[in-house]
Scaffold this motif. Structure first.
Motif, PDB file in Angstrom:
ATOM      1  N   THR A 173     -24.431 -15.188   3.061  1.00 52.49           N
ATOM      2  CA  THR A 173     -24.093 -16.486   2.473  1.00 52.49           C
ATOM      3  C   THR A 173     -25.156 -17.529   2.770  1.00 52.49           C
ATOM      4  O   THR A 173     -25.586 -18.277   1.880  1.00 52.49           O
ATOM      5  CB  THR A 173     -22.731 -16.968   3.004  1.00 52.49           C
ATOM      6  OG1 THR A 173     -21.713 -16.031   2.638  1.00 52.49           O
ATOM      7  CG2 THR A 173     -22.382 -18.335   2.444  1.00 52.49           C
TER       8      THR A 173
ATOM      9  N   GLN B 215     -27.543 -19.436   0.000  1.00 48.96           N
ATOM     10  CA  GLN B 215     -27.463 -20.885  -0.188  1.00 48.96           C
ATOM     11  C   GLN B 215     -28.749 -21.592   0.221  1.00 48.96           C
ATOM     12  O   GLN B 215     -29.095 -22.635  -0.320  1.00 48.96           O
ATOM     13  CB  GLN B 215     -26.308 -21.459   0.645  1.00 48.96           C
ATOM     14  CG  GLN B 215     -24.938 -20.996   0.211  1.00 48.96           C
ATOM     15  CD  GLN B 215     -23.835 -21.581   1.061  1.00 48.96           C
ATOM     16  OE1 GLN B 215     -22.715 -21.745   0.623  1.00 48.96           O
ATOM     17  NE2 GLN B 215     -24.134 -21.884   2.312  1.00 48.96           N
TER      18      GLN B 215
ATOM     19  N   GLN C 277     -23.482 -23.501   7.188  1.00 47.40           N
ATOM     20  CA  GLN C 277     -22.450 -24.485   7.491  1.00 47.40           C
ATOM     21  C   GLN C 277     -21.515 -23.957   8.565  1.00 47.40           C
ATOM     22  O   GLN C 277     -21.405 -22.750   8.776  1.00 47.40           O
ATOM     23  CB  GLN C 277     -21.647 -24.825   6.228  1.00 47.40           C
ATOM     24  CG  GLN C 277     -22.413 -25.671   5.225  1.00 47.40           C
ATOM     25  CD  GLN C 277     -21.582 -25.969   3.993  1.00 47.40           C
ATOM     26  OE1 GLN C 277     -21.466 -25.128   3.107  1.00 47.40           O
ATOM     27  NE2 GLN C 277     -21.013 -27.164   3.936  1.00 47.40           N
TER      28      GLN C 277
ATOM     29  N   ASP D  61     -18.031 -31.600   9.265  1.00 44.44           N
ATOM     30  CA  ASP D  61     -18.760 -30.363   9.025  1.00 44.44           C
ATOM     31  C   ASP D  61     -20.196 -30.564   9.489  1.00 44.44           C
ATOM     32  O   ASP D  61     -20.628 -31.699   9.741  1.00 44.44           O
ATOM     33  CB  ASP D  61     -18.735 -29.993   7.538  1.00 44.44           C
ATOM     34  CG  ASP D  61     -19.033 -28.518   7.295  1.00 44.44           C
ATOM     35  OD1 ASP D  61     -19.387 -27.815   8.261  1.00 44.44           O
ATOM     36  OD2 ASP D  61     -18.901 -28.071   6.140  1.00 44.44           O
TER      37      ASP D  61
ATOM     38  N   VAL E 102     -24.276 -29.026   8.610  1.00 40.05           N
ATOM     39  CA  VAL E 102     -25.162 -28.198   7.799  1.00 40.05           C
ATOM     40  C   VAL E 102     -26.465 -28.060   8.575  1.00 40.05           C
ATOM     41  O   VAL E 102     -26.932 -29.005   9.204  1.00 40.05           O
ATOM     42  CB  VAL E 102     -25.392 -28.818   6.404  1.00 40.05           C
ATOM     43  CG1 VAL E 102     -25.982 -30.207   6.493  1.00 40.05           C
ATOM     44  CG2 VAL E 102     -26.263 -27.905   5.548  1.00 40.05           C
TER      45      VAL E 102
ATOM     46  N   ARG F 239     -16.271 -34.711   6.189  1.00 39.34           N
ATOM     47  CA  ARG F 239     -16.096 -34.014   4.917  1.00 39.34           C
ATOM     48  C   ARG F 239     -15.712 -34.970   3.790  1.00 39.34           C
ATOM     49  O   ARG F 239     -16.141 -34.806   2.643  1.00 39.34           O
ATOM     50  CB  ARG F 239     -15.014 -32.942   5.048  1.00 39.34           C
ATOM     51  CG  ARG F 239     -15.362 -31.805   6.005  1.00 39.34           C
ATOM     52  CD  ARG F 239     -14.204 -30.816   6.069  1.00 39.34           C
ATOM     53  NE  ARG F 239     -14.424 -29.808   7.105  1.00 39.34           N
ATOM     54  CZ  ARG F 239     -15.074 -28.670   6.919  1.00 39.34           C
ATOM     55  NH1 ARG F 239     -15.592 -28.413   5.732  1.00 39.34           N
ATOM     56  NH2 ARG F 239     -15.227 -27.817   7.902  1.00 39.34           N
TER      57      ARG F 239
ATOM     58  N   ASN G 212     -19.821 -35.052  -0.598  1.00 39.28           N
ATOM     59  CA  ASN G 212     -19.412 -34.018  -1.540  1.00 39.28           C
ATOM     60  C   ASN G 212     -20.527 -32.980  -1.700  1.00 39.28           C
ATOM     61  O   ASN G 212     -21.599 -33.099  -1.097  1.00 39.28           O
ATOM     62  CB  ASN G 212     -19.023 -34.621  -2.893  1.00 39.28           C
ATOM     63  CG  ASN G 212     -20.162 -35.437  -3.519  1.00 39.28           C
ATOM     64  OD1 ASN G 212     -21.335 -35.122  -3.327  1.00 39.28           O
ATOM     65  ND2 ASN G 212     -19.805 -36.466  -4.276  1.00 39.28           N
ATOM     66  N   HIS G 213     -20.278 -31.979  -2.527  1.00 40.97           N
ATOM     67  CA  HIS G 213     -21.245 -30.886  -2.666  1.00 40.97           C
ATOM     68  C   HIS G 213     -22.580 -31.372  -3.223  1.00 40.97           C
ATOM     69  O   HIS G 213     -23.645 -30.913  -2.797  1.00 40.97           O
ATOM     70  CB  HIS G 213     -20.666 -29.796  -3.582  1.00 40.97           C
ATOM     71  CG  HIS G 213     -21.550 -28.590  -3.682  1.00 40.97           C
ATOM     72  ND1 HIS G 213     -21.716 -27.685  -2.649  1.00 40.97           N
ATOM     73  CD2 HIS G 213     -22.342 -28.138  -4.704  1.00 40.97           C
ATOM     74  CE1 HIS G 213     -22.548 -26.743  -3.033  1.00 40.97           C
ATOM     75  NE2 HIS G 213     -22.947 -26.977  -4.268  1.00 40.97           N
ATOM     76  N   ARG G 214     -22.554 -32.312  -4.153  1.00 46.24           N
ATOM     77  CA  ARG G 214     -23.802 -32.817  -4.730  1.00 46.24           C
ATOM     78  C   ARG G 214     -24.634 -33.527  -3.673  1.00 46.24           C
ATOM     79  O   ARG G 214     -25.848 -33.293  -3.570  1.00 46.24           O
ATOM     80  CB  ARG G 214     -23.507 -33.787  -5.882  1.00 46.24           C
ATOM     81  CG  ARG G 214     -24.782 -34.274  -6.589  1.00 46.24           C
ATOM     82  CD  ARG G 214     -24.511 -35.478  -7.449  1.00 46.24           C
ATOM     83  NE  ARG G 214     -24.083 -36.622  -6.671  1.00 46.24           N
ATOM     84  CZ  ARG G 214     -24.924 -37.392  -5.971  1.00 46.24           C
ATOM     85  NH1 ARG G 214     -26.223 -37.126  -5.930  1.00 46.24           N
ATOM     86  NH2 ARG G 214     -24.463 -38.419  -5.298  1.00 46.24           N
TER      87      ARG G 214
ATOM     88  N   LEU H  11     -24.480 -33.068  -0.489  1.00 48.72           N
ATOM     89  CA  LEU H  11     -24.917 -32.056   0.470  1.00 48.72           C
ATOM     90  C   LEU H  11     -26.170 -31.342  -0.020  1.00 48.72           C
ATOM     91  O   LEU H  11     -27.169 -31.241   0.712  1.00 48.72           O
ATOM     92  CB  LEU H  11     -23.794 -31.040   0.694  1.00 48.72           C
ATOM     93  CG  LEU H  11     -24.150 -29.814   1.546  1.00 48.72           C
ATOM     94  CD1 LEU H  11     -24.365 -30.221   2.993  1.00 48.72           C
ATOM     95  CD2 LEU H  11     -23.057 -28.754   1.436  1.00 48.72           C
ATOM     96  N   THR H  12     -26.134 -30.850  -1.255  1.00 48.01           N
ATOM     97  CA  THR H  12     -27.220 -30.007  -1.754  1.00 48.01           C
ATOM     98  C   THR H  12     -28.415 -30.798  -2.277  1.00 48.01           C
ATOM     99  O   THR H  12     -29.535 -30.277  -2.294  1.00 48.01           O
ATOM    100  CB  THR H  12     -26.708 -29.079  -2.861  1.00 48.01           C
ATOM    101  OG1 THR H  12     -26.134 -29.865  -3.920  1.00 48.01           O
ATOM    102  CG2 THR H  12     -25.658 -28.125  -2.311  1.00 48.01           C
ATOM    103  N   GLU H  13     -28.193 -32.034  -2.712  1.00 46.21           N
ATOM    104  CA  GLU H  13     -29.287 -32.809  -3.302  1.00 46.21           C
ATOM    105  C   GLU H  13     -29.893 -33.825  -2.336  1.00 46.21           C
ATOM    106  O   GLU H  13     -31.007 -34.301  -2.574  1.00 46.21           O
ATOM    107  CB  GLU H  13     -28.805 -33.526  -4.564  1.00 46.21           C
ATOM    108  CG  GLU H  13     -28.395 -32.578  -5.674  1.00 46.21           C
ATOM    109  CD  GLU H  13     -27.955 -33.309  -6.935  1.00 46.21           C
ATOM    110  OE1 GLU H  13     -28.185 -34.539  -7.017  1.00 46.21           O
ATOM    111  OE2 GLU H  13     -27.369 -32.655  -7.831  1.00 46.21           O
TER     112      GLU H  13
END
Length: 260
Positions: free
Chosen positions: A166, A170, A174, A185, A187, A207, A211-213, A215-217
């Motif tokens: 995982t 990714q 996490q 959380d 990362v 958390r 949000n996911h955006r 986190l990833t961006e």
């Protein structure tokens, strides 16, 4: 002395404020150790090539901490969330740098010196996912001997395969969502030098606020950039010949998305 070819006692006195007899005793010690010598024609003192041997023992946790501290602070200054850098200590990760004191929105009170699980914590999972296979097998044996359920859950080998797969897919790791505090959380990504994982760096956050955006961006790209900069700083501290190029290393190249 290292900043110039030749240094006189008078120059050392002005730079340090130490009494001249003390400076002479220190110079005598350095000369006896082979780290300094009298310059030609008695014009002062200079270091010898033996000083290069001093950097041979400068590695691991202290090096990662010194190289990484300013980049961890920069992450917290820009993103607000506390950053941490951890290094392997046995079969756990020891936190050597934390910016909790610099963050007004930290989920934790203090973490420096804490030892975190490789299996459930983001800083540990990032290490497991990118360390060499041979090292991971050794760590698996060490974890299987642990009585801590965080380190040695049922079906440990299968759990580790899932964690590694995982994280590598990714490009980041996490924390196990079942680990307290569940309101937050972490990362994390590895700090890679010479094909090895020198340490890991992560950001902790609530958390509900990320949000996911985001986190990833925002968080993950910032962590990967900090990881590259820390590797470059480590190489400079070890006398690696200047600034490392700002290009993607094995982690970042491997995890970059395929072109559409």
């Amino acid at each position: 002395m290292n900043r110039q070819r030749c240094t006189t006692v008078e120059e050392l006195y002005r730079a340090t404020g130490l009494p001249k007899p003390t400076i002479m005793r220190l110079l005598g010690t350095l000369i006896a150790a082979g780290l300094a010598t009298k310059a030609s024609r008695g014009l002062g003192y200079q270091v010898t090539s033996n000083v290069l041997s001093l950097s041979a023992g400068y590695h691991g946790g202290p090096l990662v901490a010194e190289a990484g501290r300013p980049w961890a602070a920069d992450l917290t200054r820009r993103l607000r969330w506390p950053a941490a850098i951890a290094v392997l200590d046995g079969a756990r990760m020891a936190i050597s740098v934390s910016t909790i004191a610099d963050s007004a929105v930290s989920p934790f009170h203090s973490t420096v010196g804490s030892h975190l699980s490789l299996v459930t914590r983001a800083l540990g999972r990032a290490y497991l996912a990118w360390c060499p296979d041979t090292e991971r097998r050794i760590l698996l044996r060490m974890l299987s001997a642990s009585i801590d359920p965080e380190d040695n859950p049922p079906n440990l080998e299968r759990v580790l395969r899932g964690i590694v797969g995982t994280a590598r897919q990714q490009g980041y790791a996490q924390r196990d969502p079942k680990v307290e505090p569940r309101s937050s959380d972490t990362v994390a990504v590895p700090i890679i030098q010479g094909g090895m994982v020198a340490g890991t760096i992560g950001l902790s956050y609530f958390r509900s606020a990320v949000n996911h955006r985001v986190l990833t961006e925002e968080l993950v790209p910032a962590l990967k950039e900090a990881s590259r900069e820390i590797t470059a700083s480590m190489e400079r501290l070890q006398g690696g010949g200047g600034r490392a190029p700002r290009t993607a290393g094995p982690l970042h190249a491997a995890t970059a998305p395929a072109p559409p």
